[in-house]
Design an enzyme around this catalytic site. Structure first.
Site, mmCIF file in Angstrom:
data_model
loop_
_atom_site.group_PDB
_atom_site.id
_atom_site.type_symbol
_atom_site.label_atom_id
_atom_site.label_comp_id
_atom_site.label_asym_id
_atom_site.label_seq_id
_atom_site.Cartn_x
_atom_site.Cartn_y
_atom_site.Cartn_z
ATOM 1 C CG HIS B 85 -0.523 0.257 2.701
ATOM 2 N ND1 HIS B 85 -0.382 -0.638 3.427
ATOM 3 C CD2 HIS B 85 -0.585 1.294 3.223
ATOM 4 C CE1 HIS B 85 0.106 -0.379 4.365
ATOM 5 N NE2 HIS B 85 -0.124 1.107 4.545
ATOM 6 C CG ASP B 221 0.230 -4.124 2.853
ATOM 7 O OD1 ASP B 221 0.787 -3.757 1.965
ATOM 8 O OD2 ASP B 221 -0.435 -3.420 3.657
ATOM 9 C CB SER B 663 2.722 1.765 6.275
ATOM 10 O OG SER B 663 1.407 1.434 6.842
#
Lengths: 737, 737
Positions: B85, B221, B663
């Site tokens: 992402h 991810d 992230s």
């Protein structure tokens, strides 16, 4: 939820000595339990397993059917405990614009304050179960046609029922093990049932549709009724002069609830399972019936949304339909997920291939069973040719209450002139009061606008049928034909519906009830447009019933032999599929690895109510309960505290095997004391109706500790706690503020 | 998701010897880790805790920032691993109508096939961190006004940054511990970043918005980038001639992943936490800011639904905005739930009352801190008077990309003529290329219809403002006033917007970019209607900035003293609030009692992908992956199998303390090997940004075993597996079919 929304018409026991590997699976006939004694001992049972076989003994004799739900006596004065969702009709029946019993709950502090639970409310106490297989299936000529076989069985059942009911009981003869066995069941039918106590909707339905079939759960799904009889002790219609029924047995209520790992029993009336159906039948269910049901439910719910937008009255009238559609929709989706994605269908395929190989393995088996599966497959293929038409015929009647009432009245007028044994099942004298009550009760949910909208939708289904499966009577009446463009069909349907609803008085309660006693000719002479539609549909409906009788005769020839093969191959103790008769299931309080990465713990607590409470919609517990929970959790103590979770246990999971109809069933500990009420299964369990999943199947119960805590601390139902025999910790009840 | 959607402007360390009770909580500055050695040893750490303090050593030196996301070097040739992402923009940038990299994924089999990750894509390698507290805060006259204090600090920061950046680095001076400390951070800014490998969207975003912030999770991810520099080894703009960057440190990749109970570290750039804010500030956030954000996000999402109905092009253009709104909405709801229902706000209240009592306990403390909280409360009360107006001013700019572009251009034209040190932060020479890139990149998501719809909505907010908080410039431009009926306001807004969008070329990329170098007079002379609106709004915007500077000066006086009191009372080692600087957090792989009756297990597996796969929407894993998983699960084996779960671990939960910006952060085992990538937190964790919940907080990681299994068995990314140093079981890679 585990309430049955339909009753099933459809008794057998095969006692073998060996316990199968899947002994945990099984909605056992009470008579089978003694043979499971070894398994029960292994699970820690120290009582006498034989006690469960005594239908008129303790504890099974305390368990009753409400017709669609199960319940149990909890006092010598006929006090009954069941689920809240099993008494919603009674709460609605007694509600007024000033006093909303469903929303606010109800507590009768004295017997005088107890209210009639409404017409049609029943308590059935099973008094005897007899094996009548020989009477029903014996001496049928091997050369009889399928139709003759069907008619013989049908006649014999009616005759036995008629004889049995002369004793003032309600009787039925029910097929078990796919027609391999028949049992005659006699029940006392108590007709004066009264509402005693129900918590507020925010407690009894906490979680609502959002949490239905789901875990974790914090639902206070209990309510109390009382059975009344005439002063002579016999069942009687509601009367102020009636007296509480004195049951032979009632359950003690445990204040200790059920602990993780504990052995529990559930005794109840599970409605229907399809575990002994063939692979081809389950496949058709998976590929056609369930997807169709899902689609139709979604279409109807979309219709409901339009009808009820900004119309609270309509929402109240359609509440039952909405709840039923949602409940079925979620269940069907869960079944589909389990069958397709969960791999149950593939497993069923493998099982049947093993059966076919087993049959093929010896000439004797080939001779005995070789033709059965092919013959059943041929019957099924024949039926599939007209399944769409037949299904839509059903949809017309279920969509429109006006039409189904007219059809019932019309068929009654045709059957009434016959001798009682010649009348169709459901239209005999024994059925008339039920018919009258249901035509009366209809008024609560009847609405011409909604009825028209649903019939319009169902006629749309008829309009879209293929040319080889048309419903000719409705085509003629409406002016439909295969291939008519959708807009033209819609216009024709709307024109027809305009005439139809202008030409009927079926919505008028008095007119409708007056039609019950009319002859067919008088009905037709009334010129009611719905009677005319029912009359027009009748020849096709009758021919469908005729076909069904021929098929039923053929299945009566084939299914018992299929079941014999299954049982012979299994070689052990097998429970028959559920058929709305009394069953006993056992298991353990146990959590489950429900999904990848997710474990459902076996218990929830009061803290979960605070977690979910939003003060609106499905999570709207009463402020008084929320405040009481907050106070309790500040310093958890008292007789209902579970020290392991530092909370009062609210709901729990167990491995018992249950299905729709089991709602309200007592959950018993090894001493036969009430520790909970069964009220639901998990979403991951529902496909077990078709093939039992030992790893994932869990039933959901409300713990008696939550019920007693709430009765004592929130609702002040001290009178009831005093009336029951509460064992374990004493209940320190407090008067309601 | 844990990607930052905004960057935060704001850099302190206080080393105390005692380890507090809440040592598990903390996004620690790397320099603090050696002081936590005892706690780490208790958790099973056998390495040298001091290694973490070396920002340019192993393993911290391998961790980089992408600006909003974190990443790490995993090969000596500049190969970088981060979250999927975090590279969505690069995948979109490289997609064409023929080749949809986001949907299908991308794999460069050779260096030549690697694609530019797009303009503005950056890799920041931290090269030094210096305590500059004395330089920034020293020798400020105690009699200085708040404005003078603000300007002094602002000027000193700019001067230090300018000096630092002369070495060709990107520098910042950041406040830590509420302004008690300032650190100067120097970073190498790599500007040629290339896309190397991303799995298909159905793997990288499996679960989508449905599963965002949720557990259980099965999201792949991960993605790979590569950093390129000029042949001289120095950062350079994208050029075919550039060569892979040679990092001083890179991580070894473990084929053993992380096991339940294992100690793990996360090194990354967490964006912002508010744990050291006052109770009054958190209360305002809870009662005003978050509910407002939730409401505004819901309104905008409703607007989005209308705009994108049957319009796929629009859906693609708005994808980023939709994702951001949904991500923020779910996060804000989770924070509100944790603060209000979870009781964190009450806990904060109790903590602050204890602080107030602690301060009041001795005259020395009263003298030192007694005035701080009242003064901060007064500042806050003053700010609340105009918060609605200020918030709507922000909404106008964030709603309309046309307006925000015009405002940026207008302000740039005002700032450019000044000397660089006199220019406002964000408008200095060092910012110009970023401004140009963002005005260029804007084109991808720009749409006049959507922009107008959002601005219409935001002007509706302005129209509804109270009479004492009006935005006069927009009132005058549109013809609005307090109390104007809604329909009249709507009409005025629509008339105005008609003129506004007819009179602008802001949507034209070339016109917009050409405006960058224009003077204010030339901009105004262009007669662009959005420039006119920006110009009209500027005096109010400028006065808001002036007020903000005065307030910032006051807070610079008060907050450090508030923090001093907190630290003195805590008396132990405390981590500063997150501020987008490099931090180290540690914890254990661990499940959690997430809700009443529900336990989140610490790991998920491939089986969960099959469970959730629907073949559409958020659960649409590629058929090739699904087939490969089915094959694998028939007979689970190989180097990535976890025997305990008989599956390849996909995602795992840990107790590490992370937030947005983390992230893509590497998850390291006790040997400093990469065992996973941090990508999200659970819904129950998000309120820990305000007050850490030790019991419920969990971070979500993807396990390296899933990444390696998928690279080897599904995507055939053999070249990358060969390039990395994979330790533990060897990766038996297979060529993609």
């Amino acid at each position: 939820m585990f309430r049955l929304r339909r009753t099933f018409l459809s008794a057998v026991i095969l006692l073998a000595a060996v316990i199968g590997l899947t002994a945990e699976q099984g909605m056992w006939m009470p008579q089978q339990i003694p043979d499971l004694a070894a398994r029960l001992r292994a699970l820690g049972f120290v009582g006498d397993a034989a006690a469960f076989a005594d239908l008129t003994g303790q504890p099974v004799g305390a368990v009753v059917s409400l017709g669609g739900c199960t319940a149990s006596f909890v006092s010598p004065d006929g006090l009954i405990v069941t689920n809240h969702h099993c008494v919603v009709g009674g709460l609605q029946f007694n509600s007024t614009t000033q006093r909303d019993l469903l929303t606010d709950g109800f507590l009768a502090r004295t017997r005088d304050e107890e209210l009639s639970n409404g017409p049609g409310s029943r308590v059935f106490v099973t008094t005897s179960v007899k094996d009548v297989t020989a009477d029903i299936m014996g001496r049928i000529d091997a050369t009889a046609t399928d139709r003759q076989r069907n008619d013989t069985i049908d006649r014999r059942i009616k005759e036995r029922v008629a004889t049995c009911e002369k004793a003032g009981l309600r009787c039925s003869v029910t097929s078990f093990f796919e027609g391999l066995k028949y049992f005659e069941i006699a029940q006392l039918e108590i007709r004066d049932v009264r509402l005693v106590y129900a918590p507020a909707e925010g407690i009894g339905v906490f979680g609502g549709e959002t949490d239905n079939w789901r875990w974790p759960r914090q639902t206070g799904d209990w309510s109390f009724l009382r059975a009344y009889v005439g002063k002579d002790g016999k069942p009687a219609a509601y009367s102020k002069d009636n007296v509480p029924y004195k049951p032979a047995h009632w359950l003690k209520v445990s204040a200790q609830g059920a602990k993780p790992g504990e052995l529990v029993f559930v005794v109840g009336y599970p409605g229907r399972t399809m575990r002994h159906r063939t692979y081809a039948e389950i496949k058709e269910t998976t590929e056609w019936a369930l997807p169709r049901s899902v689609r139709l439910a979604e279409e109807q719910l979309a219709l409901v949304e339009k009808l009820t937008a900004n119309n609270k009255d309509m929402a109240i009238k359609l509440a039952g339909r909405i709840q039923g559609l949602n409940n079925g929709l979620t269940n069907n989706k869960g079944v589909l997920e389990g069958l397709v994605k969960g791999g149950a269908l593939d497993q069923k395929d493998a099982q049947e291939k093993a059966l076919v190989a087993w049959i093929a393995a010896t000439p004797a088996r080939q001779k005995q069973y070789g033709d059965v599966l092919p013959a059943m497959a041929a019957l099924q293929a024949e039926g599939e040719k007209v399944r769409e038409r037949n299904a839509v015929m059903g949809s017309l009647s279920s969509a429109s209450q006006y039409l189904s009432a007219a059809q019932t009245l019309y068929r009654l007028s045709v059957q009434r002139p016959k001798s009682d044994l010649d009348r169709e099942a459901g239209y005999q004298e024994r059925d008339w009061s039920r018919i009258r009550e249901s035509l009366d009760r209809l008024q609560r949910s009847l609405d011409a606008t909604a009825d028209r909208a649903f019939l319009r939708w169902a006629l749309g289904l008829a309009a879209a049928l293929r040319s080889d499966q048309r419903i000719d009577p409705s085509d003629r009446a409406v002016g439909l034909r295969a291939g008519l463009p959708g807009t033209e069909a819609d216009r024709a349907i709307d024109l027809y519906l305009g005439r139809l609803y202008a030409g009927t008085k079926m919505g008028d309660r008095d007119v409708r009830l007056a039609m019950i006693d009319k002859s067919t000719a008088d009905l037709l002479a009334s010129n009611d447009s719905f009677i005319a539609l029912a009359s027009a549909l009748e020849p096709l409906a009758e021919s469908m019933r005729e076909t069904a009788k021929n098929r039923a005769g053929a299945y009566a020839r084939l299914r018992p032999r299929y079941m014999q093969a299954l049982l012979a191959k299994a070689g052990g103790l097998v429970a028959p599929d559920a058929n709305s008769t009394l069953r006993v299931t056992y298991g353990q309080v146990k959590g489950v690895d429900a999904k990848d990465g997710l474990f459902y713990k076996s218990q929830t607590g009061l803290a979960g109510i605070l977690e979910k409470q939003t003060g609106e919609g499905d999570f709207n517990a009463p402020k008084h309960q929320i405040d009481t929970i907050r106070d309790f959790l500040k310093s958890p103590k008292g007789p209902y505290l579970d020290p392991a979770i530092k909370d009062v246990p609210v709901n729990f999971l167990s491995t018992v095997d249950t299905t729709g109809g089991n709602s309200g069933s007592p959950t018993l500990n090894a001493r036969g004391e009430l520790v909970g009420l069964l009220f639901d299964g998990t979403y991951e369990s529902v496909s077990s109706d078709y093939l039992f999943d030992e790893a994932k199947t869990r039933s959901i119960h409300v713990d008696t500790r939550y019920m007693l805590w709430n009765m004592a601390e929130v609702d002040g139902a001290t009178n009831l706690i005093k009336e029951m025999i509460v064992v374990g910790a004493p209940a320190k009840a407090r008067e309601k503020k």
